[in-house]
Design a protein around this motif. Structure first.
Motif, PDB file in Angstrom:
ATOM      1  N   LEU A  48      -0.853   2.970 -11.821  1.00 46.82           N
ATOM      2  CA  LEU A  48      -1.533   3.331 -10.579  1.00 46.82           C
ATOM      3  C   LEU A  48      -0.491   3.790  -9.577  1.00 46.82           C
ATOM      4  O   LEU A  48       0.532   3.131  -9.399  1.00 46.82           O
ATOM      5  CB  LEU A  48      -2.305   2.139 -10.015  1.00 46.82           C
ATOM      6  CG  LEU A  48      -3.349   1.493 -10.930  1.00 46.82           C
ATOM      7  CD1 LEU A  48      -3.871   0.206 -10.318  1.00 46.82           C
ATOM      8  CD2 LEU A  48      -4.488   2.464 -11.191  1.00 46.82           C
ATOM      9  N   SER A  49      -0.747   4.910  -8.931  1.00 45.98           N
ATOM     10  CA  SER A  49       0.187   5.415  -7.924  1.00 45.98           C
ATOM     11  C   SER A  49      -0.516   5.504  -6.580  1.00 45.98           C
ATOM     12  O   SER A  49      -1.743   5.634  -6.504  1.00 45.98           O
ATOM     13  CB  SER A  49       0.738   6.792  -8.328  1.00 45.98           C
ATOM     14  OG  SER A  49      -0.315   7.718  -8.495  1.00 45.98           O
ATOM     15  N   ASP A  50       0.280   5.426  -5.519  1.00 44.28           N
ATOM     16  CA  ASP A  50      -0.234   5.506  -4.153  1.00 44.28           C
ATOM     17  C   ASP A  50      -1.411   4.539  -3.963  1.00 44.28           C
ATOM     18  O   ASP A  50      -2.479   4.925  -3.502  1.00 44.28           O
ATOM     19  CB  ASP A  50      -0.641   6.946  -3.815  1.00 44.28           C
ATOM     20  CG  ASP A  50      -0.898   7.132  -2.333  1.00 44.28           C
ATOM     21  OD1 ASP A  50      -0.367   6.351  -1.516  1.00 44.28           O
ATOM     22  OD2 ASP A  50      -1.664   8.065  -1.975  1.00 44.28           O
ATOM     23  N   VAL A  51      -1.198   3.280  -4.337  1.00 42.61           N
ATOM     24  CA  VAL A  51      -2.288   2.307  -4.305  1.00 42.61           C
ATOM     25  C   VAL A  51      -2.738   2.016  -2.885  1.00 42.61           C
ATOM     26  O   VAL A  51      -1.962   2.094  -1.931  1.00 42.61           O
ATOM     27  CB  VAL A  51      -1.890   0.991  -5.019  1.00 42.61           C
ATOM     28  CG1 VAL A  51      -1.648   1.221  -6.493  1.00 42.61           C
ATOM     29  CG2 VAL A  51      -0.691   0.349  -4.358  1.00 42.61           C
ATOM     30  N   GLY A  52      -4.018   1.705  -2.763  1.00 38.80           N
ATOM     31  CA  GLY A  52      -4.595   1.331  -1.483  1.00 38.80           C
ATOM     32  C   GLY A  52      -5.409   0.067  -1.637  1.00 38.80           C
ATOM     33  O   GLY A  52      -5.500  -0.514  -2.733  1.00 38.80           O
TER      34      GLY A  52
ATOM     35  N   ASN B  83      -0.895  -5.225  -0.401  1.00 41.51           N
ATOM     36  CA  ASN B  83      -0.579  -5.624   0.971  1.00 41.51           C
ATOM     37  C   ASN B  83      -0.547  -4.391   1.869  1.00 41.51           C
ATOM     38  O   ASN B  83       0.291  -3.511   1.696  1.00 41.51           O
ATOM     39  CB  ASN B  83       0.768  -6.350   1.017  1.00 41.51           C
ATOM     40  CG  ASN B  83       0.719  -7.671   0.270  1.00 41.51           C
ATOM     41  OD1 ASN B  83      -0.194  -8.458   0.457  1.00 41.51           O
ATOM     42  ND2 ASN B  83       1.689  -7.913  -0.595  1.00 41.51           N
ATOM     43  N   VAL B  84      -1.481  -4.358   2.802  1.00 45.37           N
ATOM     44  CA  VAL B  84      -1.603  -3.221   3.712  1.00 45.37           C
ATOM     45  C   VAL B  84      -0.852  -3.528   5.003  1.00 45.37           C
ATOM     46  O   VAL B  84      -1.059  -4.594   5.608  1.00 45.37           O
ATOM     47  CB  VAL B  84      -3.090  -2.929   4.024  1.00 45.37           C
ATOM     48  CG1 VAL B  84      -3.226  -1.759   4.984  1.00 45.37           C
ATOM     49  CG2 VAL B  84      -3.858  -2.660   2.732  1.00 45.37           C
TER      50      VAL B  84
ATOM     51  N   GLU C 292      -5.565  -3.820  12.027  1.00 44.17           N
ATOM     52  CA  GLU C 292      -5.967  -3.676  10.635  1.00 44.17           C
ATOM     53  C   GLU C 292      -4.765  -4.006   9.766  1.00 44.17           C
ATOM     54  O   GLU C 292      -3.622  -3.820  10.188  1.00 44.17           O
ATOM     55  CB  GLU C 292      -6.448  -2.244  10.366  1.00 44.17           C
ATOM     56  CG  GLU C 292      -7.680  -1.866  11.166  1.00 44.17           C
ATOM     57  CD  GLU C 292      -8.043  -0.407  11.031  1.00 44.17           C
ATOM     58  OE1 GLU C 292      -7.193   0.387  10.563  1.00 44.17           O
ATOM     59  OE2 GLU C 292      -9.172  -0.040  11.396  1.00 44.17           O
ATOM     60  N   GLY C 293      -5.015  -4.485   8.568  1.00 50.95           N
ATOM     61  CA  GLY C 293      -3.939  -4.842   7.653  1.00 50.95           C
ATOM     62  C   GLY C 293      -4.295  -6.070   6.859  1.00 50.95           C
ATOM     63  O   GLY C 293      -5.324  -6.710   7.091  1.00 50.95           O
TER      64      GLY C 293
ATOM     65  N   ALA D 272       0.840  -1.201   0.000  1.00 48.66           N
ATOM     66  CA  ALA D 272       0.000   0.000   0.000  1.00 48.66           C
ATOM     67  C   ALA D 272       0.871   1.246   0.000  1.00 48.66           C
ATOM     68  O   ALA D 272       1.863   1.326   0.717  1.00 48.66           O
ATOM     69  CB  ALA D 272      -0.921   0.001   1.211  1.00 48.66           C
ATOM     70  N   GLY D 273       0.503   2.199  -0.838  1.00 48.43           N
ATOM     71  CA  GLY D 273       1.268   3.432  -0.979  1.00 48.43           C
ATOM     72  C   GLY D 273       2.264   3.383  -2.112  1.00 48.43           C
ATOM     73  O   GLY D 273       2.844   4.399  -2.485  1.00 48.43           O
ATOM     74  N   GLY D 274       2.459   2.187  -2.695  1.00 50.20           N
ATOM     75  CA  GLY D 274       3.404   2.041  -3.795  1.00 50.20           C
ATOM     76  C   GLY D 274       2.775   2.326  -5.145  1.00 50.20           C
ATOM     77  O   GLY D 274       1.611   2.727  -5.251  1.00 50.20           O
ATOM     78  N   ASN D 275       3.553   2.119  -6.182  1.00 52.32           N
ATOM     79  CA  ASN D 275       3.105   2.335  -7.553  1.00 52.32           C
ATOM     80  C   ASN D 275       3.158   1.016  -8.305  1.00 52.32           C
ATOM     81  O   ASN D 275       3.976   0.149  -7.992  1.00 52.32           O
ATOM     82  CB  ASN D 275       3.997   3.367  -8.266  1.00 52.32           C
ATOM     83  CG  ASN D 275       4.051   4.689  -7.526  1.00 52.32           C
ATOM     84  OD1 ASN D 275       3.067   5.122  -6.947  1.00 52.32           O
ATOM     85  ND2 ASN D 275       5.200   5.317  -7.543  1.00 52.32           N
ATOM     86  N   VAL D 276       2.310   0.879  -9.319  1.00 53.46           N
ATOM     87  CA  VAL D 276       2.278  -0.343 -10.117  1.00 53.46           C
ATOM     88  C   VAL D 276       1.829  -0.001 -11.533  1.00 53.46           C
ATOM     89  O   VAL D 276       1.074   0.953 -11.749  1.00 53.46           O
ATOM     90  CB  VAL D 276       1.326  -1.385  -9.474  1.00 53.46           C
ATOM     91  CG1 VAL D 276      -0.114  -0.921  -9.513  1.00 53.46           C
ATOM     92  CG2 VAL D 276       1.483  -2.739 -10.124  1.00 53.46           C
ATOM     93  N   SER D 277       2.330  -0.789 -12.501  1.00 53.24           N
ATOM     94  CA  SER D 277       1.933  -0.615 -13.898  1.00 53.24           C
ATOM     95  C   SER D 277       1.524  -1.965 -14.466  1.00 53.24           C
ATOM     96  O   SER D 277       2.194  -2.974 -14.251  1.00 53.24           O
ATOM     97  CB  SER D 277       3.080  -0.043 -14.730  1.00 53.24           C
ATOM     98  OG  SER D 277       3.354   1.286 -14.366  1.00 53.24           O
ATOM     99  N   LEU D 278       0.411  -1.965 -15.174  1.00 54.49           N
ATOM    100  CA  LEU D 278      -0.067  -3.138 -15.899  1.00 54.49           C
ATOM    101  C   LEU D 278      -0.053  -2.779 -17.375  1.00 54.49           C
ATOM    102  O   LEU D 278      -0.422  -1.660 -17.746  1.00 54.49           O
ATOM    103  CB  LEU D 278      -1.486  -3.510 -15.465  1.00 54.49           C
ATOM    104  CG  LEU D 278      -1.693  -3.828 -13.988  1.00 54.49           C
ATOM    105  CD1 LEU D 278      -3.181  -3.959 -13.677  1.00 54.49           C
ATOM    106  CD2 LEU D 278      -0.974  -5.115 -13.624  1.00 54.49           C
ATOM    107  N   SER D 279       0.368  -3.713 -18.207  1.00 49.74           N
ATOM    108  CA  SER D 279       0.438  -3.395 -19.634  1.00 49.74           C
ATOM    109  C   SER D 279       0.006  -4.582 -20.470  1.00 49.74           C
ATOM    110  O   SER D 279       0.013  -5.728 -20.014  1.00 49.74           O
ATOM    111  CB  SER D 279       1.853  -2.966 -20.022  1.00 49.74           C
ATOM    112  OG  SER D 279       2.767  -4.005 -19.783  1.00 49.74           O
ATOM    113  N   VAL D 280      -0.383  -4.297 -21.706  1.00 50.86           N
ATOM    114  CA  VAL D 280      -0.813  -5.303 -22.650  1.00 50.86           C
ATOM    115  C   VAL D 280      -0.171  -5.003 -23.998  1.00 50.86           C
ATOM    116  O   VAL D 280       0.083  -3.837 -24.328  1.00 50.86           O
ATOM    117  CB  VAL D 280      -2.355  -5.325 -22.779  1.00 50.86           C
ATOM    118  CG1 VAL D 280      -2.878  -4.032 -23.385  1.00 50.86           C
ATOM    119  CG2 VAL D 280      -2.833  -6.528 -23.571  1.00 50.86           C
TER     120      VAL D 280
END
Length: 194
Positions: free
Chosen positions: A58-62, A90-91, A117-118, A21-29
């Motif tokens: 996606l940035s700052d994912v929750g 993952n929180v 929580e988590g 949580a709070g990280g960034n991720v990229s999905l591509s096709v």
């Protein structure tokens, strides 16, 4: 000139990912067929607003960003939907409710609990005065038939894949009835003496 337009095909599907949580991720096709292509991403079957490129960043994912992502690729001939890519967020563990102490009579029972929580799975380990309590591996620690040896400062460590946190100390005081540690000794004394 004869042009043959081919419907789109998914050449490279988006890959499932884990992110904190709070990280960034990229999905591509990567699509094949006759371009140009248009794209639309979906999370759990619901259209992701503004996600119309071959890459979804996606940035700052929750926790709300977790789910199964698919992308629909279209051209002038038709469209195709990719296989789903699971995004697991993952929180970190945090303590929502700290354990509270108690005073109990000897022979009684006491229950200490923590609310965290988590992301699951979450493991627990209770300690008394810094020493692990045998069997203290859940969110609630139940003590029965307590004695003086059960008095002390209790803490719990909650852990998941991301981190571990330690609760504040909860004081348990066991009131024990009085006992005669040393009985008075019978004596003979001369009148007027001490």
């Amino acid at each position: 000139n004869v042009s043959v337009n081919s419907p789109p095909v998914i050449a490279v599907t988006p890959e499932s990912q884990d992110v904190t949580a709070g990280g960034n991720v990229s999905l591509s096709v990567v699509a094949g067929g006759t371009g140009p292509f248009s794209y639309q991403w979906y999370r759990d079957g619901v259209e992701v607003s503004g996600a119309t490129g071959a890459e979804l960043s996606l940035s700052d994912v929750g926790a709300a960003d977790a789910g199964v992502y698919t992308v629909q690729v279209s051209n002038s001939v038709g469209s195709v939907v990719s296989e789903g890519a699971t995004l697991t967020v993952n929180v970190p563990v945090s303590i929502a409710t700290q354990p509270s102490g108690a005073t109990v009579e000897a022979g009684g029972s006491v229950s200490l609990s923590v609310v965290v929580e988590g992301s699951a799975p979450i493991s627990y380990q209770w300690s008394r005065d810094g020493v692990e309590v045998s069997g203290g591996s859940s969110a609630t620690l139940s003590l029965s038939n307590v004695g003086a040896e059960d008095s002390g400062e209790y803490t719990v460590v909650a852990s998941n894949l991301v981190n571990s946190v330690t609760s504040s100390a909860a004081s348990v005081l066991v009131n024990t009835p009085p006992v005669i540690a040393e009985a008075p000794v019978a004596q003979d004394v001369t009148s007027g003496g001490d």
